[in-house]
Design an enzyme around this catalytic site. Structure first.
Site, PDB file in Angstrom:
ATOM      1  N   LYS A   1       0.842  -1.202   0.000  1.00 22.74           N
ATOM      2  CA  LYS A   1       0.000   0.000   0.000  1.00 22.74           C
ATOM      3  C   LYS A   1       0.877   1.250   0.000  1.00 22.74           C
ATOM      4  CE  LYS A   1      -3.889   2.048   2.584  1.00 22.74           C
ATOM      5  NZ  LYS A   1      -4.817   1.900   3.736  1.00 22.74           N
TER       6      LYS A   1
ATOM      7  N   SER B   1     -10.075  -0.410   7.166  1.00 20.65           N
ATOM      8  CA  SER B   1      -9.480  -0.237   5.831  1.00 20.65           C
ATOM      9  C   SER B   1      -8.787  -1.463   5.257  1.00 20.65           C
ATOM     10  CB  SER B   1      -8.486   0.925   5.845  1.00 20.65           C
ATOM     11  OG  SER B   1      -9.173   2.150   5.862  1.00 20.65           O
TER      12      SER B   1
ATOM     13  N   SER C   1      -9.845   1.985   3.003  1.00 17.56           N
ATOM     14  CA  SER C   1      -8.973   2.752   2.158  1.00 17.56           C
ATOM     15  C   SER C   1      -7.957   1.912   1.369  1.00 17.56           C
ATOM     16  CB  SER C   1      -8.214   3.763   3.010  1.00 17.56           C
ATOM     17  OG  SER C   1      -7.324   3.112   3.894  1.00 17.56           O
TER      18      SER C   1
END
Lengths: 488, 95
Positions: free
Chosen positions: A81, A180, A156
């Site tokens: 990420k 997330s 997210s």
């Protein structure tokens, strides 16, 4: 082999690598090729560091050839990420304010993965600074749900979930502040695990809300997630919240079965407004676990209805403090021709942050401001104490808590973007876990009639990640939801 | 609690955030909706509840008080918007 390599578990890939049926470079090339061909449709990656990754693959091959220092991750491609800093690699948290930022060191988790021989090969899209539930807040681009390109992948960590679902990487890393990891895992039909607060070092992770943030793995099987977690975990003297506890062999728990295990079903998590197909899939999963010998017990988490409000005070307050570092002085975007230092601050920040980030900085600044601190921030911390207490009480009568991950399956682009509060409420089942610091996992447990995945959430006591792997592993063995692949 | 546009501009100043008039309008609507929403917390009597500062009990480990050099200045300056003489360059701060 080519594309076939892109749908294997890391257990299967690892066996091929160790038996020399395939090289680490071939494994990486197959994934790079798939990303090149299909990611234009999905939009999971912000950056692919192919050159660095090829060097890591060659290093992994040396380990495999030498037969020394080989782990379950040696030669395995891992997607990262973009909230995680990697040396010499763009690390932007999908924000305009960091669009030119390159890491000058490796985050601890990246360093640990390298030490295990893993190949970290790309930075994955996300909501700006991990603030969002759909990845629509990325300042760069949309990520599409591989199961239905009209739907969001969740957020997210939307890029991390979509990449694993699409076969771009067998495992990836995300971060979870209010859901997330678990929510996008549920939306994309993959496994996503948020460890206990303090389990995984956050050194080198771009901070959002420091009392809530935690890194965790995405994978296509529970055992794969467990393998990755084992190598991510452990004490780090560079993170003052890192906890010094031994790291178990998490994957071993996947075969333990659930006979005699007490699973708590919180009555507050089966609410009006929950999608009927989601509820049916989750109830079906509970019945399957019961069939395998688990005992379902009703539990109550009476402060659940206050979790979203509590979260949005605590998280925004911490975000407003953390994001104060983006001042246009030492790194990040700087406004042109500032007339003085104040002008430099306000315009650099005003130009660099997106609308959701500004909303949260503003709310957080207000909640911490003189005269309002007690009424908002302190009040929220007291509610947080009660929410955590609910779980500690519930865990007196059960070993794990099972629930839906989200009230609905993946929603369509724009469906909730116009109304931030509706977006926030979609995190109702995942947020309490972060407030209480608990570990949680999302495991695929079915599909809606529109072929969108549904996730089962399992929560456990602090540092009881093995229980998550145990329950998830038992469920996965009895079902084949996790074997379905989206057609791209 | 109900905010007005002057509150929003004041908070933006505290947050060192430039906001346009249109942004101020939108923030005002959003922040007032959020404050309405979080007002539900006042239903709960927390007079005897301590604030939770750490979800997981942990100590604060101290390392030995010895200097550790992790970083060269040149690496620290790699992302600087403006640098000179091995330092960050900013507009004049003191008149």
């Amino acid at each position: 082999m080519g594309a076939d390599l892109c749908h294997l578990s890391i257990g299967e890939l690892g066996a091929l690598l160790r038996e020399k049926k395939v090289s680490a470079s071939e494994v990486l090339e197959a994934h790079l090729k798939r990303v090149e061909t299909l990611d234009p449709k999905v939009g999971a990656f912000l950056h692919v560091n192919a050159e660095q990754a090829m060097a890591q693959a060659r290093h992994a091959q040396e380990l495999l050839d030498g037969g020394r220092g080989v782990t379950a991750l040696t030669g395995i491609p891992v997607g990262i990420k973009d909230v995680i800093v990697m040396d010499g690699t763009p690390s932007t948290a999908a924000s305009r304010i960091l669009s030119a930022f390159k890491g000058t060191y490796d985050a601890t988790v990246v360093r640990k993965l390298h030490a295990a021989g893993a190949v970290c090969f790309g930075k994955l899209n996300m909501d700006e600074f991990a603030m969002g539930s759909s990845t629509e807040n990325s300042s760069v681009k949309k990520t599409l749900n591989p199961w239905d390109l009209d739907c969001v992948p969740g957020g997210s960590s939307g890029g991390s979930a979509a990449a694993v679902a699409a076969g771009f990487c067998p495992v990836s890393i995300g971060s979870d502040t209010g859901g997330s990891i678990r929510q996008p895992a549920a939306f994309c039909g993959v496994v996503g695990l948020k460890p206990t607060y303090g389990r995984v070092s956050r050194f080198g992770v771009i901070a959002f809300a420091s009392s809530l943030d935690q890194l965790g793995p995405f994978a296509r099987t529970v055992a794969d997630a467990a393998h990755l977690l084992e190598f991510m975990s452990g004490f780090d003297d560079l993170d003052s919240t890192s906890v010094d506890r031994p790291v178990p062999n998490y994957a071993a728990a996947a075969d333990r079965g659930v006979k005699g295990l007490r699973l708590g079903v919180p009555k507050e998590y089966f609410i009006d407004g929950m999608d009927a197909e989601v509820e049916a899939a989750v109830r079906g999963a509970l019945a399957e676990l019961e069939k395998q010998g688990a005992k379902l017990v009703e539990v109550s988490l009476p402060h659940t209805k206050y979790a979203v409000a509590t979260y949005y005070i605590v998280a925004t307050a911490e975000a407003s403090s953390n994001l104060a570092r983006y001042d246009g002085v030492r790194f990040g975007h700087r406004a042109k021709d500032p007339k003085d230092i104040f002008d430099l601050y306000v315009r650099s920040r005003g130009e660099g942050f997106g609308p959701e980030v500004k909303r949260r900085i503003m709310l957080g600044t207000f909640c911490l401001s003189s005269g309002y601190y007690d009424a908002y921030y302190r009040k929220a911390q007291q509610l947080r104490w009660l929410i955590r207490q609910d779980f500690l009480e519930a865990f007196k009568t059960c070993d794990a808590i099972v629930s839906p991950v989200t009230p609905t399956a993946a929603f369509r682009f724009g469906e909730k973007a116009a109304d931030p509060i509706q977006m926030y409420l979609s995190d109702i089942f995942t947020i309490s876990c972060n407030l209480a610091g608990l570990p949680g996992v999302s495991v695929p447990c079915g599909f809606t009639s529109k072929s969108l995945p549904v996730g089962l959430q399992v929560l456990a006591r602090h540092f009881a990640e093995e229980t998550l792997v145990q329950v998830g592993g038992a469920y996965e063995r009895a079902t084949d939801w996790h074997k379905r692949r989206p057609a791209l | 609690m109900k905010l007005d546009a002057a509150h929003v501009r004041k908070i933006a100043q505290l947050a060192r955030l430039s906001v346009t008039d249109a942004e101020t309008e939108a923030l005002l609507v959003h922040m007032n909706r959020m404050l309405d929403y979080v007002a539900q917390l006042s239903e709960v009597d927390t007079s005897k509840v301590p604030p939770l500062e750490h979800a997981v009990e942990m100590d604060t480990p101290l390392r030995d008080d010895e200097p550790v050099r992790k970083f060269d200045a040149s690496r620290g300056l790699e992302n600087a918007p403006a640098a000179e003489l091995n330092m960050f360059r900013v507009p004049k701060v003191v008149e």
